[in-house]
Design a protein around this motif. Structure first.
Motif, short mmCIF file in Angstrom:
data_model
loop_
_atom_site.label_atom_id
_atom_site.label_comp_id
_atom_site.label_asym_id
_atom_site.label_seq_id
_atom_site.Cartn_x
_atom_site.Cartn_y
_atom_site.Cartn_z
N ILE A 1 1.05 -1.41 0.14
CA ILE A 1 0.15 0.12 -0.10
C ILE A 1 0.93 1.68 0.14
O ILE A 1 2.15 1.36 1.00
N GLY B 1 -8.11 -2.08 9.53
CA GLY B 1 -8.51 -0.99 9.92
C GLY B 1 -9.23 -0.77 11.32
O GLY B 1 -8.68 -0.24 11.72
N SER C 1 -5.58 4.94 5.28
CA SER C 1 -4.72 3.61 5.05
C SER C 1 -3.43 4.28 5.64
O SER C 1 -2.47 3.19 5.77
N VAL D 1 -7.73 2.21 -0.39
CA VAL D 1 -7.44 2.19 0.12
C VAL D 1 -8.47 3.41 1.48
O VAL D 1 -9.77 2.36 1.62
N ASN D 2 -8.71 3.88 1.41
CA ASN D 2 -8.72 5.15 1.60
C ASN D 2 -10.31 5.11 1.68
O ASN D 2 -11.52 5.24 1.59
N TYR E 1 -3.27 4.06 -0.90
CA TYR E 1 -3.54 5.01 0.33
C TYR E 1 -4.97 5.46 -0.83
O TYR E 1 -5.69 4.82 0.39
N PHE F 1 -8.73 -5.81 4.21
CA PHE F 1 -8.41 -4.41 4.87
C PHE F 1 -9.86 -3.70 6.35
O PHE F 1 -8.81 -2.84 6.34
#
Length: 851
Positions: free
Chosen positions: A272, A413, A457, A387-388, A384, A409
């Motif tokens: 990532i 988190g 992320s 994933v955000n 990033y 994921f």
């Protein structure tokens, strides 16, 4: 009567035993127990002879004595552009002030030896004063500057081709004259020069050198940043033997290399990183275990397998110490064939790693761990942003694209939140400033400054890297073997006392024992000001009050993250200490941890840690200079425009203000023409003598951009009139005679030369006469630039010194307005420092967007 020689020795011994104490002849007569006139006469004759032989000294009051051997110190000289400077020689002691007449022509950064000629005065704020007696090591032998040529007749008569003007403030009045036996650049070219003669009694304000390399015209694309790179001495090309070794390394993992490694290719490791990253040195995998705990796997590219001791690759990596990430280029520690190839954890290809597996419970405690060499195959190259979008935005389209990985994921988190809460509970200080990325076009010109907040992320990867770094550090610390650590020591109590005094004075009430400071105390301060206008300023002042993080061969803990054990394990592609950590892990796994094995690297680690810290500092300085340059260039078209800003710092020479895009500049006190302003240091405030207008950190203001000095990357603003400016009686705290001043504004202010941007380099009073016979052509006044532009405070011409408080030694002479606040942060108070604060785990956006 005593023999004359014996008597002389007796007198000299007595005075030597009482060194620095002076006596009259009568007092000595009593001390030596002499009883008659003849003995007194012999005493006077003896004193006269000893004084003539310069064995004793007669002071102005007619007293005799032997001066004590002066204290000598060795340290680094930090020059001010007005000629004086300071010597930092002990982090626990105040710096030694050196007047312009006592510098022995030392230049900024030189290692010097000095005699202390005036001791510090206890409880007065006055530090010691010294005189430089020896220049041990020059800080530089190569410089970069703008070339101006001589006419042919002068070249023929002087054997000098022209001169180079340097941009460093402390060297701006010290031209380097160029002999005609090097390269021959054109006017306006930026030139790399090897210095052959430094300033001396004969030529106090100039140097002599040979032009080594012509970088091109200063206005050509990329030359501005290239000049910064060369000025900091950062290599731009890899030697031939390094490239040969890199090219001999296979681009794919060989079957023999898999021996002895754990095969993790069936696990869903992902990288990532930023969208423009090209080198991926870390991959992570997470799953929830049957017992309710979490499995966290952190696999790092096994660079140490390819970069081995005794090779040119290793020597070059050590010398560079780190990769340097600038706005328009990357200067990598390793050739791209390695960093972007076999050492990059690219998706769907086998790669060798050093892996740290951790089992983490619901409280964030690591209950089990293993560290071992492995082989992995990354399942996906994630960004990033993506994933955000999955975790923060719940973006349906992106979640569908990565449907197989979304459950992992989400577990990542959750684990991140557990780890973050664990660190918070133990007192870790969380600095979380917005990050600014400078966007440049194909020619390197800035087109935008984008400010962004970190999402889940970015924070998540930071949590995982922290966990791995702490785990590795604790593992090898408990084995009591030689190792490399990342340390951040407890702040000095005096600096913490000053910090608490500052925040209380600006209205932030906080409790804390500066003699026994704990991270949780500072965490509480940041929590109290979170979201308030003063938050960025409190963060800046807190950072300045702390020590710098560094590398060491001793485990000293990490104050900022409240960790007892810490190292850098996660970025061996771009940090040599991480590479060394991997090498040590390999060594102990293959050779054990007995005394013989420990002796292999024991004596090397202290030097490796020291050099790595120095190279990190060099890289940070180059990155900061580049950011300042490009921010200045970005603002050039906006001269004359008005902006909303916030006061980010207050100094005796004006206000530093910050725009919403993180651009920072100076409102010099000489432009504050509506009143006579006093600087109230303890409150970090500027207060009008008559109007009582008050400017303090965190205060919103409106400003006009007046001019930009591109040579110094310095942006200058002027305050706009504002009837709502707050007032206060803080000016009553200033004790000083009140001179009669009118408030008519003068021109000048912050500019170093008429015209502001140095158009007066040829002819006039600035004409360069050449090395040696140049005393009529330029001032030999060692005190440097005049202070005519500073209407309000004639002792405060230190426009470029952005350090604003906590002077390490305070001398009240007018030449001392530029006191350094610390050896490491004397010229930059800019908020751009924050990406390099002591708690940086993995370079922020600036790195990820330039991998």
């Amino acid at each position: 009567m005593k023999n004359a020689e014996v008597f002389q020795a007796e007198v000299l011994n007595f005075l030597t035993e009482h060194a620095n104490h002076y006596f009259t002849a009568e007092e000595l007569n009593q001390q030596l127990d002499l009883h008659n006139a003849a003995a007194f006469k012999l005493l006077v004759q003896t004193l006269t002879q000893l004084e003539q032989d310069k064995k004793i000294k007669l002071n102005g009051s007619g007293h005799f004595g032997v001066p004590a051997e002066p204290q000598k110190v060795s340290g680094v000289f930090h020059a001010n552009d007005r000629g004086f400077g300071f010597i930092s020689y002990d982090p626990e002691l105040p710096d030694v002030y050196v007047s312009a007449d006592n510098t022995a022509f030392a230049l900024n950064g030189d290692e010097v030896e000095a005699e202390v000629i005036k001791a510090a005065v206890p409880n007065s704020g006055k530090g010691p004063e010294g005189k430089i007696i020896n220049i041990i090591t020059r800080n530089f032998t190569t410089v970069v500057g703008e070339f101006t040529g001589f006419p042919p007749s002068q070249i023929a008569s002087s054997s000098q081709y022209g001169y180079v003007s340097l941009t460093q403030r402390s060297l701006q009045d010290v031209p380097v004259f160029i002999t005609d036996d090097g390269v021959q650049p054109q006017d306006g070219d930026m030139v790399v020069v090897d210095i052959t003669k430094f300033p001396s009694e004969e030529n106090p304000k100039s140097m002599l050198g040979v032009a080594k390399q012509d970088l091109g015209n200063k206005n050509a694309p990329g030359v501005d940043i290239l000049s910064i790179v060369y000025r900091h001495g950062i290599p731009t090309e890899f030697p031939t033997e390094v490239m040969q070794e890199a090219n001999e390394i296979p681009s794919e993992v060989q079957p023999a290399e898999k021996k002895g490694r754990r095969d993790l290719t069936d696990q869903n490791f992902v990288t990532i990183d930023g969208e423009t990253s090209k080198d991926f040195d870390d991959a992570v995998v997470v799953w929830k275990m049957d017992n309710g705990n979490y499995h966290l796997g952190v696999s790092i590219a096994d660079v140490a397998h390819y970069v081995t001791p005794g090779t040119a690759l290793n020597a070059e990596a050590f010398e560079r110490g780190t990769s340097t990430y600038l706005t328009d280029r990357v200067l990598p520690m390793l050739p791209e064939r390695l960093s972007n190839g076999i050492c990059s954890l690219n998706p769907q290809v086998e790669r060798l790693t050093m892996t740290c597996e951790m089992e983490i419970d619901g409280k964030g405690k690591i209950v089990k761990h293993e560290i071992f060499p492995a082989i992995i195959k990354s399942a996906a190259r994630m960004t990033y942003k993506a994933v955000n979008q999955i975790l923060d935005d719940n973006d349906a389209e992106v979640r569908a694209e990565y449907a197989e990985l979304v459950p992992m994921f989400e577990q990542m988190g959750t684990l991140h939140k557990i780890l973050f809460q664990m660190r918070h509970d133990r007192g870790a200080i969380d600095f979380d400033r917005p990050e600014a990325k400078i966007i440049v076009d194909s020619e390197g010109h800035p087109t935008d400054i984008v400010v962004s907040e970190r999402g889940t992320s970015e924070r998540m990867i930071e949590s995982f890297m922290l966990a791995a770094n702490e785990t590795v550090a604790e593992h090898y610390s408990r084995l009591h073997v030689p190792f490399v650590y990342r340390v951040h020591e407890t702040p000095d109590s005096e600096k913490m006392r000053a910090f608490y005094e500052f925040i209380n004075n600006i209205g932030v009430v906080a409790k804390g024992d500066s003699q026994n400071i704990k991270p949780r105390m500072l965490q509480a301060v940041l929590s109290k000001v979170k979201g308030q206008p003063v938050e960025p300023v409190i963060q800046i002042m807190m950072l300045r009050s702390m020590k710098q993080a560094k590398y060491a061969d001793q485990q000293l803990g990490h104050f900022g993250i409240a960790a007892s054990y810490y190292t850098h394990f996660t970025s061996p592609i771009r940090r040599y200490p991480d590479l060394m950590v991997h090498r040590l892990i390999h060594w102990y796994e293959e050779n054990g941890t007995d005394e013989e094995a420990q002796d292999q690297y024991r004596d090397q680690l202290a030097d490796i840690a020291k050099h790595s810290s120095e190279m990190e500092r060099r890289s940070i300085d180059a990155e900061r200079d580049t950011d300042d340059l490009k921010k200045s260039e970005y603002m050039l078209p906006h001269v004359g425009e008005e902006f909303d800003a916030v006061v980010s710092s207050v100094t005796k020479f004006g206000l530093f203000i910050e725009l919403p895009n993180t651009v920072e500049g100076l409102v010099h006190i000489s432009t504050m023409g509506d009143d006579y302003y006093n600087f109230v240091e303890s409150y970090m405030a500027m207060v009008g003598e008559h109007t009582k207008k008050t400017y303090r950190v965190g205060q919103p203001v409106k400003v006009t951009l007046t001019d930009i000095d591109m040579d110094q990357s310095q942006i200058n603003f002027k305050l706009m009139p504002d009837e709502n400016t707050p007032t206060s009686d803080l000016g009553d705290l200033v004790e000083r005679p009140k001179p009669q001043r009118n408030f008519q504004r003068r021109n000048g202010g912050n500019n170093r030369r008429p015209g502001g941007n140095g158009q007066n380099r040829n002819g006039g009073s600035n004409s360069r006469g050449g090395y040696r016979g140049n005393r009529n052509g330029q001032s030999s006044n060692r005190s440097g630039a005049s202070n005519s532009g500073n209407r309000n405070h004639p002792s405060s011409s230190n426009n470029g010194n952005r350090s604003s408080s906590s002077n390490s030694s305070n001398h009240t002479s007018s030449s001392n307005s530029g006191n350094r606040s610390s050896s490491s942060n004397r010229n930059n108070h800019s908020s751009s420092n924050h990406s390099n604060h002591p708690f940086t785990i993995r370079n922020s956006q600036s790195h990820d967007n330039h991998k």
